[in-house]
Scaffold this active site. Structure first.
Site, PDB file in Angstrom:
ATOM      1  N   LYS A 167       0.708  -1.227  -0.007  1.00  0.00           N
ATOM      2  CA  LYS A 167      -0.003  -0.140   0.015  1.00  0.00           C
ATOM      3  C   LYS A 167       0.904   1.202   0.242  1.00  0.00           C
ATOM      4  O   LYS A 167       0.610   2.245  -0.786  1.00  0.00           O
ATOM      5  CB  LYS A 167      -1.062   0.131   1.166  1.00  0.00           C
ATOM      6  CG  LYS A 167      -2.098  -0.880   1.074  1.00  0.00           C
ATOM      7  CD  LYS A 167      -3.203  -0.818   2.083  1.00  0.00           C
ATOM      8  CE  LYS A 167      -4.410  -1.564   1.891  1.00  0.00           C
ATOM      9  NZ  LYS A 167      -5.477  -1.822   2.867  1.00  0.00           N
ATOM     10  N   LYS A 227      -8.941  -9.686  -7.214  1.00  0.00           N
ATOM     11  CA  LYS A 227      -9.957 -10.263  -6.315  1.00  0.00           C
ATOM     12  C   LYS A 227     -11.101  -9.257  -6.171  1.00  0.00           C
ATOM     13  O   LYS A 227     -10.824  -8.036  -6.393  1.00  0.00           O
ATOM     14  CB  LYS A 227      -9.353 -10.441  -4.724  1.00  0.00           C
ATOM     15  CG  LYS A 227      -9.331  -9.403  -3.958  1.00  0.00           C
ATOM     16  CD  LYS A 227      -9.106  -9.919  -2.459  1.00  0.00           C
ATOM     17  CE  LYS A 227      -9.242  -8.474  -1.567  1.00  0.00           C
ATOM     18  NZ  LYS A 227      -9.754  -8.567  -0.420  1.00  0.00           N
ATOM     19  N   LYS A 230     -14.099  -4.073  -2.472  1.00  0.00           N
ATOM     20  CA  LYS A 230     -14.972  -3.033  -1.949  1.00  0.00           C
ATOM     21  C   LYS A 230     -14.480  -1.716  -2.587  1.00  0.00           C
ATOM     22  O   LYS A 230     -14.948  -0.827  -3.172  1.00  0.00           O
ATOM     23  CB  LYS A 230     -15.072  -2.747  -0.593  1.00  0.00           C
ATOM     24  CG  LYS A 230     -15.834  -3.766   0.239  1.00  0.00           C
ATOM     25  CD  LYS A 230     -16.125  -2.936   1.833  1.00  0.00           C
ATOM     26  CE  LYS A 230     -15.616  -4.064   2.718  1.00  0.00           C
ATOM     27  NZ  LYS A 230     -14.251  -3.954   3.300  1.00  0.00           N
TER      28      LYS A 230
HETATM   29  N1  AQP Z   1     -13.011 -11.319  -2.974  1.00  0.00           N
HETATM   30  C1  AQP Z   1     -12.950 -11.941  -1.771  1.00  0.00           C
HETATM   31  N2  AQP Z   1     -13.263 -13.208  -1.616  1.00  0.00           N
HETATM   32  C2  AQP Z   1     -13.354 -13.779  -0.630  1.00  0.00           C
HETATM   33  N3  AQP Z   1     -13.098 -13.183   0.688  1.00  0.00           N
HETATM   34  C3  AQP Z   1     -12.948 -11.853   0.740  1.00  0.00           C
HETATM   35  N4  AQP Z   1     -12.881 -10.965   1.570  1.00  0.00           N
HETATM   36  C4  AQP Z   1     -12.646  -9.877   1.117  1.00  0.00           C
HETATM   37  N5  AQP Z   1     -12.669  -9.697  -0.291  1.00  0.00           N
HETATM   38  C5  AQP Z   1     -12.962 -10.955  -0.686  1.00  0.00           C
HETATM   39  C6  AQP Z   1     -13.001 -11.296   2.874  1.00  0.00           C
HETATM   40  O1  AQP Z   1     -13.789 -10.241   3.792  1.00  0.00           O
HETATM   41  C7  AQP Z   1     -13.239  -9.835   4.649  1.00  0.00           C
HETATM   42  C8  AQP Z   1     -13.321  -8.181   4.582  1.00  0.00           C
HETATM   43  O2  AQP Z   1     -12.353  -7.678   5.182  1.00  0.00           O
HETATM   44  P1  AQP Z   1     -11.976  -5.929   5.154  1.00  0.00           P
HETATM   45  O3  AQP Z   1     -12.987  -5.246   5.123  1.00  0.00           O
HETATM   46  O4  AQP Z   1     -10.965  -5.851   6.227  1.00  0.00           O
HETATM   47  O5  AQP Z   1     -11.207  -5.774   3.928  1.00  0.00           O
HETATM   48  P2  AQP Z   1     -10.869  -6.681   2.707  1.00  0.00           P
HETATM   49  O6  AQP Z   1     -10.439  -8.065   3.016  1.00  0.00           O
HETATM   50  O7  AQP Z   1      -9.414  -5.762   2.010  1.00  0.00           O
HETATM   51  O8  AQP Z   1     -12.040  -6.452   1.595  1.00  0.00           O
HETATM   52  P3  AQP Z   1     -12.121  -5.670   0.323  1.00  0.00           P
HETATM   53  O9  AQP Z   1     -13.686  -5.957   0.260  1.00  0.00           O
HETATM   54  O10 AQP Z   1     -11.296  -6.005  -0.638  1.00  0.00           O
HETATM   55  O11 AQP Z   1     -12.297  -4.272   1.169  1.00  0.00           O
HETATM   56  P4  AQP Z   1     -11.358  -3.012   0.881  1.00  0.00           P
HETATM   57  O12 AQP Z   1     -11.559  -2.610  -0.624  1.00  0.00           O
HETATM   58  O13 AQP Z   1     -11.961  -1.998   1.747  1.00  0.00           O
HETATM   59  O14 AQP Z   1      -9.712  -3.209   1.001  1.00  0.00           O
HETATM   60  C9  AQP Z   1     -11.986 -10.570   5.093  1.00  0.00           C
HETATM   61  O15 AQP Z   1     -12.261 -11.632   5.731  1.00  0.00           O
HETATM   62  C10 AQP Z   1     -11.431 -10.831   3.690  1.00  0.00           C
HETATM   63  O16 AQP Z   1     -10.781 -12.184   3.545  1.00  0.00           O
END
Ligand code: AQP
Length: 334
Positions: free
Chosen positions: A114, A197, A200
């Site tokens: 990051k 992947k 969000k």
């Molecule tokens: N694409 C994915 N497939 C399976 N699991 C996923 N998770 C996220 N994306 C996928 C799981 O959801 C949880 C969310 O954790 P987070 O909100 O701390 O952030 P993250 O993992 O970085 O999820 P995002 O959606 O990609 O959010 P942003 O964009 O904000 O960084 C975790 O348990 C993760 O494994």
């Protein structure tokens, strides 16, 4: 006998969760809450490491909590709360930061990625100490297991190291947690770019299925998902990433085995398969969305539930923090 403890959380970083969050995390949490004493947090302090507007952050925090409940996390059974409501998180993070090596924290690959992306001037100290706050989240609850995605494994390793270090320097204060890494088949990829992947914070909305989207919009996105020219519905992650991703979603949402789905669509085109999946998506997320919107219609009641759960979290967290303060030599306030 008391149940083992589990801790997990998500950032309120968007108006809606995406179905990767649902399949990769919420569905598993829902099952695990049966056999564990579970703590599920909306980690708003973590979300502050990304620029956000105050009103937006408040709204996203409520929306995330509502989606946890709508997806089946029961606030009367599991402790479902907002991280900043429990002050012990920030306090323990400070203590843990004093026993974390600068070099150790610098080796965290998520920070390296990051910070390389944003550049040094746009990278905050908060982003650097993010894994220490995450360690505090986990250790406050004497957590036995932490269900996480593969990308968080290194942070849980750091958490274990910090727990062991504190315990051996100052006496046993923490349970050393085990990561439970989600299965590869629980990883969901972007519908338009199946090499990335689903996230969000994806740059384009077209490949993301949002939990709170109108089901008709999600169905359209499924119909437009990237596939290939081979024409057979078959799991082959390497050569057919788009179709494989759709199969993973199909299997996860229906609980069916992949070969059975492949058989069902053998000799039929991608159009049929996508239509089948679109129906599954609408059926699964229609009620989740409706329930989340209903909860968001009554924010006062939602806030009351969150406050009651934060009180439960406080009890456990405060006991751990008091013990840590004592052990490390902070003078007790009379
Ligand atoms: N694409 C994915 N497939 C399976 N699991 C996923 N998770 C996220 N994306 C996928 C799981 O959801 C949880 C969310 O954790 P987070 O909100 O701390 O952030 P993250 O993992 O970085 O999820 P995002 O959606 O990609 O959010 P942003 O964009 O904000 O960084 C975790 O348990 C993760 O494994």
């Amino acid at each position: 006998m008391s149940k083992p403890r589990l801790y997990s959380g998500m950032q309120p970083s968007a108006d809606s969760l995406q179905i990767g969050n649902y399949i990769g995390a919420l569905m598993q949490w829902r099952d695990l809450q049966e056999s564990y004493e579970a703590f599920f947090s909306v980690v708003d302090l973590h979300a502050l490491t990304q620029p956000s507007n105050p009103a937006d952050l408040r709204a996203k925090t409520r929306r995330t909590a509502a989606q946890y409940i709508a997806a089946g996390i029961e606030p009367s059974r599991s402790t479902l709360y907002v991280q900043s409501h429990v002050r012990a998180h920030a306090e323990l993070a400070w203590i843990l930061s004093t026993i974390t090596g600068f070099g150790e924290a610098s080796r965290m690959t998520q920070f390296k990625d990051k910070s390389a992306r944003y550049g040094a001037d746009a990278t905050s100290v908060g982003l650097f100490t993010y894994p220490v706050l995450m360690a505090a989240d986990i250790l406050l609850y004497q957590t036995d297991i932490v269900p996480v995605g593969d990308d968080q494994k290194q942070h849980v390793e750091l958490t274990r190291d910090l727990a062991e270090r504190f315990n051996s320097r100052y006496g046993e204060a923490f349970t050393v947690p085990m990561p439970v890494i989600q299965k590869d088949t629980a990883r969901i990829y972007d519908l338009q770019n199946p090499a990335a992947k689903m996230s969000k914070s994806a740059e384009s909305d077209a490949g993301v299925l949002w939990l709170l989207d109108d089901p008709a919009v999600s169905a359209k996105k499924v119909m437009r998902a990237v596939t290939d020219s081979d024409g057979t519905v078959r799991y082959d992650r390497e050569n057919k990433p788009g179709v494989s991703n759709l199969l993973v979603i199909y299997a996860a949402l229906t609980g069916r085995q992949m070969p059975a789905i492949e058989d069902e669509y053998a000799g039929r085109g991608y159009g049929d398969f996508k239509k089948g999946l679109a129906d599954v998506v609408v059926e699964e997320f229609g009620p989740v969305r409706a329930r989340a919107l209903e909860l968001l219609d009554d924010p006062a009641e939602l806030d009351r539930v969150l406050a009651a759960n934060a009180e439960r979290a406080d009890e456990v967290a405060d006991a751990t923090l008091a013990d840590v303060y004592d052990k490390i030599g902070l003078l007790r306030r009379l």
